[in-house]
Motif scaffolding. Sequence first.
Motif, short mmCIF file in Angstrom:
data_model
loop_
_atom_site.label_atom_id
_atom_site.label_comp_id
_atom_site.label_asym_id
_atom_site.label_seq_id
_atom_site.Cartn_x
_atom_site.Cartn_y
_atom_site.Cartn_z
N UNK A 41 4.55 2.00 1.89
CA UNK A 41 5.49 3.08 1.61
C UNK A 41 4.78 4.40 1.87
N UNK A 42 5.35 5.22 2.76
CA UNK A 42 4.79 6.52 3.09
C UNK A 42 5.69 7.60 2.52
N UNK A 43 5.12 8.49 1.71
CA UNK A 43 5.91 9.48 0.97
C UNK A 43 5.53 10.89 1.37
N UNK A 44 6.53 11.71 1.66
CA UNK A 44 6.32 13.13 1.92
C UNK A 44 7.68 13.81 1.94
N UNK A 45 7.67 15.12 1.83
CA UNK A 45 8.92 15.85 1.95
C UNK A 45 9.45 15.68 3.37
N UNK A 46 10.76 15.69 3.51
CA UNK A 46 11.37 15.50 4.82
C UNK A 46 10.92 16.61 5.77
N UNK A 47 10.54 16.23 6.97
CA UNK A 47 10.05 17.19 7.95
C UNK A 47 10.17 16.60 9.35
N UNK A 48 9.88 17.43 10.35
CA UNK A 48 9.89 16.94 11.72
C UNK A 48 8.83 15.86 11.92
N UNK B 20 2.89 9.45 9.30
CA UNK B 20 2.59 8.04 9.08
C UNK B 20 1.42 7.49 9.87
N UNK B 21 0.53 8.36 10.33
CA UNK B 21 -0.64 7.87 11.07
C UNK B 21 -1.49 6.97 10.18
N UNK B 22 -1.66 7.34 8.92
CA UNK B 22 -2.47 6.52 8.03
C UNK B 22 -1.71 5.29 7.56
N UNK B 23 -0.40 5.38 7.48
CA UNK B 23 0.40 4.18 7.19
C UNK B 23 0.20 3.15 8.29
N UNK C 174 -2.44 2.92 10.16
CA UNK C 174 -3.81 2.42 10.02
C UNK C 174 -3.90 1.34 8.94
N UNK C 175 -3.15 1.52 7.86
CA UNK C 175 -3.14 0.53 6.79
C UNK C 175 -2.60 -0.81 7.28
N UNK C 176 -1.49 -0.78 8.03
CA UNK C 176 -0.92 -2.04 8.52
C UNK C 176 -1.80 -2.68 9.57
N UNK C 177 -2.54 -1.88 10.32
CA UNK C 177 -3.50 -2.43 11.28
C UNK C 177 -4.68 -3.08 10.56
N UNK C 178 -5.11 -2.45 9.45
CA UNK C 178 -6.30 -2.93 8.75
C UNK C 178 -6.03 -4.23 8.00
N UNK C 179 -4.84 -4.36 7.44
CA UNK C 179 -4.50 -5.55 6.64
C UNK C 179 -3.18 -6.11 7.16
N UNK C 180 -3.21 -7.10 8.03
CA UNK C 180 -1.98 -7.68 8.56
C UNK C 180 -1.06 -8.16 7.45
N UNK C 181 0.23 -7.88 7.60
CA UNK C 181 1.21 -8.30 6.62
C UNK C 181 1.42 -7.33 5.48
N UNK C 182 0.66 -6.23 5.46
CA UNK C 182 0.77 -5.26 4.39
C UNK C 182 2.07 -4.48 4.52
N UNK C 183 2.77 -4.30 3.41
CA UNK C 183 3.97 -3.46 3.36
C UNK C 183 3.55 -2.08 2.86
N UNK D 230 0.85 -1.18 0.00
CA UNK D 230 0.00 0.00 0.00
C UNK D 230 0.89 1.24 0.00
N UNK D 231 0.34 2.35 -0.49
CA UNK D 231 1.06 3.62 -0.47
C UNK D 231 0.29 4.62 0.38
#
Length: 437
Positions: A310-317, A294-297, A299-308, A286-287
């Motif tokens: 990739x979370x993309x955004x500009x570098x930030x705190x 990465x809060x939604x990332x 959530x994705x791994x919680x929703x579908x066990x075993x899901x890999x 999933x992307x």
Amino acid sequence: MSETPVLLDMAGPAHGGQTVARLDGQVVFVRGALPGESGVPVVLDPPTKKSFRTGQVADVAAIAAPSPHRVAPQDPATVAGAGCSDLDIVDAAGSLELKRQVVLDQFARIGHLDFAGELADVPVEAVSPEPFTGYRTRVRLGVDGQGRAGLRRAASHDIVALTDIPGGASAQWSPALADGLAGELAAVELTPGAEVCVAVGDDGVRSAVELTTTGRGRRRASGRRVLTGTGTVTHTVNGVSWTVPVEAFWQAHQGVPALYSGWIADALADDPTAPGHVPGERGACAWDLYGGAGVFAAALTDAVPGLAVDSVDVESEAVAAGRAALDGRDIRFVAGDVAKKTDALRSRGGLEAIVLDPPRTGADKSVLAAVVKARPRHILHIGCDPATAARDAARLVAGGYRPAGMTVVDAFGLTHHVEVLLHLVAVTGDGDGTVRN
């Protein structure tokens, strides 16, 4: 403005917090009015070359038939002249219905997606997360020439000092953010022209930092000074805790991260009876685009066990905080411009879902094209502006997706702002996989 008010009857809401009326067949956008009100005295602004007029309610007490949802102004900061709560004259139920109408109108007019017609079978929900007031856990303040922190006036860079606001706070702010803040900041020597960022964590601990910028061009330099607390706050969602700098991005409404994470889980639930269910094997990846912390990332791994993921955004705190909080999960943080990074993302084993949480301007057209080309089973679009969300949705539908459900979220009570959660699923025989203008 004209001196003599005209009496107008209000129709529906307009995007931006105004209400639509007509005068001699011409559209008038009225500030301070609510949908359905009649006999409203309106002072018109001077005419312009535009095809419409604008105006302001002259006297609320003189409205012949006010909306049953009209209330006295709820935000003392707005009464004092600040521009933070431009829709504090309506109750929670009225606010939610108003924003629901705005979203449906924008999707019909801009996205050509009619949820009252051809898409009438698609469930549309409207949610007002609790609380309606006192929900905000972070704020950016300006500092005036006298070194006083405050909120900016409507359509201005001028500052309304917190010490000039009854109670010293906006009605949007959570009690833990608001209590004693005006006095606390008044006791600190602040830099005129600086910004002060204040946030409170889920544990009720508050911190504030001052941000300054000096110089121009290559000589431009930024400074950060911790005023109170540690300069960071901690938020917890579904058992995961993020420690983020005060100035880093985090959802403003305290209840939204958990609400949106639950929406992702519900959308991806493998329920054959659910609207928009996509039969077939789950994808392995999933992307999470514009993923921030990465809060939604998560959530994705919680929703579908075993899901890999990739979370993309500009570098930030926020991204750095996500790496630390989610260490040990199969979540890869990819730093950079989303439009330039999709080719490097994992897609082997098929894409289960792509979460899109773009800025207010919407997703870049090239990003939408990459999403369509990647062909995930589910697209979960989180829009913070209904007009650009409608435009994004139209392009995804043209690329072969269909709405499976939409949720209108009044995540910014007392303001005209609204968020839209749109779940789209891949369909066959509809579209050619091309994102068009």
